[in-house]
Write a protein that holds these residues in place. Structure first.
Motif, short mmCIF file in Angstrom:
data_model
loop_
_atom_site.label_atom_id
_atom_site.label_comp_id
_atom_site.label_asym_id
_atom_site.label_seq_id
_atom_site.Cartn_x
_atom_site.Cartn_y
_atom_site.Cartn_z
N TYR A 92 37.18 -20.36 3.68
CA TYR A 92 36.41 -20.69 4.87
C TYR A 92 34.96 -20.22 4.70
N PHE A 93 34.03 -21.00 5.25
CA PHE A 93 32.63 -20.60 5.27
C PHE A 93 32.30 -20.09 6.67
N ALA A 94 31.60 -18.97 6.71
CA ALA A 94 31.34 -18.34 8.00
C ALA A 94 29.96 -17.69 8.01
N GLN A 95 29.59 -17.21 9.19
CA GLN A 95 28.34 -16.47 9.37
C GLN A 95 28.67 -15.04 9.78
N TYR A 96 28.02 -14.10 9.11
CA TYR A 96 28.23 -12.68 9.41
C TYR A 96 26.91 -12.08 9.88
N GLY A 97 26.94 -11.42 11.03
CA GLY A 97 25.71 -10.90 11.59
C GLY A 97 25.74 -9.40 11.83
N GLU A 98 24.65 -8.75 11.47
CA GLU A 98 24.43 -7.34 11.77
C GLU A 98 23.20 -7.24 12.66
N PRO A 99 23.23 -6.36 13.67
CA PRO A 99 22.09 -6.27 14.61
C PRO A 99 20.75 -6.06 13.92
N ARG A 100 20.71 -5.24 12.88
CA ARG A 100 19.44 -4.92 12.23
C ARG A 100 19.12 -5.83 11.05
N GLU A 101 20.15 -6.45 10.48
CA GLU A 101 19.94 -7.23 9.26
C GLU A 101 19.92 -8.72 9.49
N GLY A 102 20.28 -9.18 10.68
CA GLY A 102 20.31 -10.60 10.95
C GLY A 102 21.62 -11.23 10.49
N THR A 103 21.61 -12.55 10.36
CA THR A 103 22.81 -13.31 10.01
C THR A 103 22.73 -13.83 8.59
N ARG A 105 25.24 -16.02 5.42
CA ARG A 105 26.42 -16.84 5.16
C ARG A 105 27.39 -16.08 4.26
N VAL A 106 28.68 -16.14 4.59
CA VAL A 106 29.71 -15.48 3.79
C VAL A 106 30.85 -16.46 3.55
N VAL A 107 31.65 -16.16 2.55
CA VAL A 107 32.83 -16.96 2.24
C VAL A 107 34.06 -16.09 2.47
N LEU A 108 34.99 -16.59 3.26
CA LEU A 108 36.24 -15.88 3.55
C LEU A 108 37.38 -16.59 2.82
N LYS A 109 38.30 -15.81 2.28
CA LYS A 109 39.42 -16.40 1.55
C LYS A 109 40.68 -15.57 1.79
N ARG A 110 41.73 -16.26 2.19
CA ARG A 110 43.02 -15.59 2.26
C ARG A 110 43.53 -15.40 0.83
N LEU A 111 44.35 -14.39 0.62
CA LEU A 111 44.80 -14.07 -0.73
C LEU A 111 46.02 -14.89 -1.13
N GLY A 112 45.91 -16.20 -0.92
CA GLY A 112 47.00 -17.09 -1.28
C GLY A 112 47.07 -18.26 -0.32
N SER A 113 47.85 -19.26 -0.69
CA SER A 113 48.08 -20.39 0.21
C SER A 113 49.05 -19.97 1.30
N ASN A 114 49.21 -20.80 2.31
CA ASN A 114 50.15 -20.48 3.39
C ASN A 114 51.56 -20.29 2.85
N GLN A 115 51.93 -21.12 1.88
CA GLN A 115 53.27 -21.02 1.29
C GLN A 115 53.43 -19.70 0.54
N GLU A 116 52.42 -19.31 -0.23
CA GLU A 116 52.49 -18.06 -0.98
C GLU A 116 52.57 -16.85 -0.05
N LEU A 117 51.80 -16.89 1.03
CA LEU A 117 51.84 -15.79 1.99
C LEU A 117 53.19 -15.72 2.70
N ALA A 118 53.76 -16.89 2.98
CA ALA A 118 55.09 -16.93 3.60
C ALA A 118 56.15 -16.37 2.65
N GLU A 119 56.00 -16.64 1.36
CA GLU A 119 56.94 -16.11 0.37
C GLU A 119 56.86 -14.59 0.29
N ILE A 120 55.65 -14.04 0.42
CA ILE A 120 55.49 -12.59 0.43
C ILE A 120 56.21 -11.99 1.65
N ASP A 121 56.04 -12.63 2.80
CA ASP A 121 56.72 -12.16 4.01
C ASP A 121 58.24 -12.17 3.81
#
Length: 218
Positions: A92-103, A105-121
């Motif tokens: 996912y692409f997102a925006q991360y903001g700090e009061p003093r540093e401004g906003t 762009r960041v990239v967020l990533k889950r550590l696997g696909s939904n199927q892989e995460l379900a298998e871990i569970d």
């Protein structure tokens, strides 16, 4: 007869394209309320969406406060949940903001696909209860991770050997480094597990066993 074949194929193609456009329009029309809600809501403040409800069966909590405070939010298209069907890698692409540093762009990533995460569970549940589904929060304390969490002061090769590729044949030096990096301490000496919080120890052990990628990146 052969003259009309390209014409028929062309008509069929146009009809299919029209049906596709109409179908997409109907889907958008039926989900208008959901679309508006998606743009108005920051789902990165939702405990279930960021899987905070699974902790200590999760991969860390150091950024949870930033998520819950709304400092991280999806960019435009990332807010549309019906597009997740195409997002197999959970990036996912997102925006991360700090009061003093401004906003920024960041990239967020889950550590696997939904199927892989379900298998871990499922693996956690089977280790704890023998069943593929369970309450993960309760199950974690019935696995060997809970025993190690309470009994082991120092992470040693004989405890974790074979848990994952990272510790297929580990050395004490490697494990010391992993624990120190996880605890964000100076790189000297063996760092005792008892110096970590209870939930932090559980997260470290679980991450080491199921998906050591964040430990490698750290």
């Amino acid at each position: 007869m052969l003259r009309f074949l390209p014409l028929k194929v062309g008509r069929l193609y146009r009809c299919l394209k029209l049906l596709l456009v109409v179908g997409l329009f109907v889907i958008l029309l039926m989900n208008t309320h959901s679309l508006f809600a998606s743009f108005q809501k920051n789902e990165l403040t939702d405990r279930r969406f960021i899987n905070l409800n699974k902790c200590p069966a999760c991969f860390g909590t150091s950024w949870c406060r930033k998520f819950m405070n709304g400092q991280v939010s999806f960019e435009t298209w990332g807010r549309l949940r019906f597009l997740d069907v195409f997002n197999v890698k959970n990036v996912y692409f997102a925006q991360y903001g700090e009061p003093r540093e401004g906003t920024r762009r960041v990239v967020l990533k889950r550590l696997g696909s939904n199927q892989e995460l379900a298998e871990i569970d499922q693996k956690i549940c089977k280790r704890a209860t023998g069943r593929p589904r369970c309450d993960l929060i309760q199950a974690m304390y019935k696995t060997e991770f809970a025993r190690i969490n309470g009994d082991v002061r120092l992470l040693t090769p004989e405890v974790v050997e074979g848990w994952s590729d990272l510790v297929h044949c580990p050395s004490q030096r490697l494990l010391d480094r992993v624990v120190r990096r996880y605890a964000e301490t100076k790189d000297s000496g063996s760092f005792l597990l008892k110096n970590l919080k209870d939930t932090e120890r559980m997260q470290l052990l679980m991450t080491l066993a199921f998906n050591p990628e964040p430990l490698v990146l750290q």
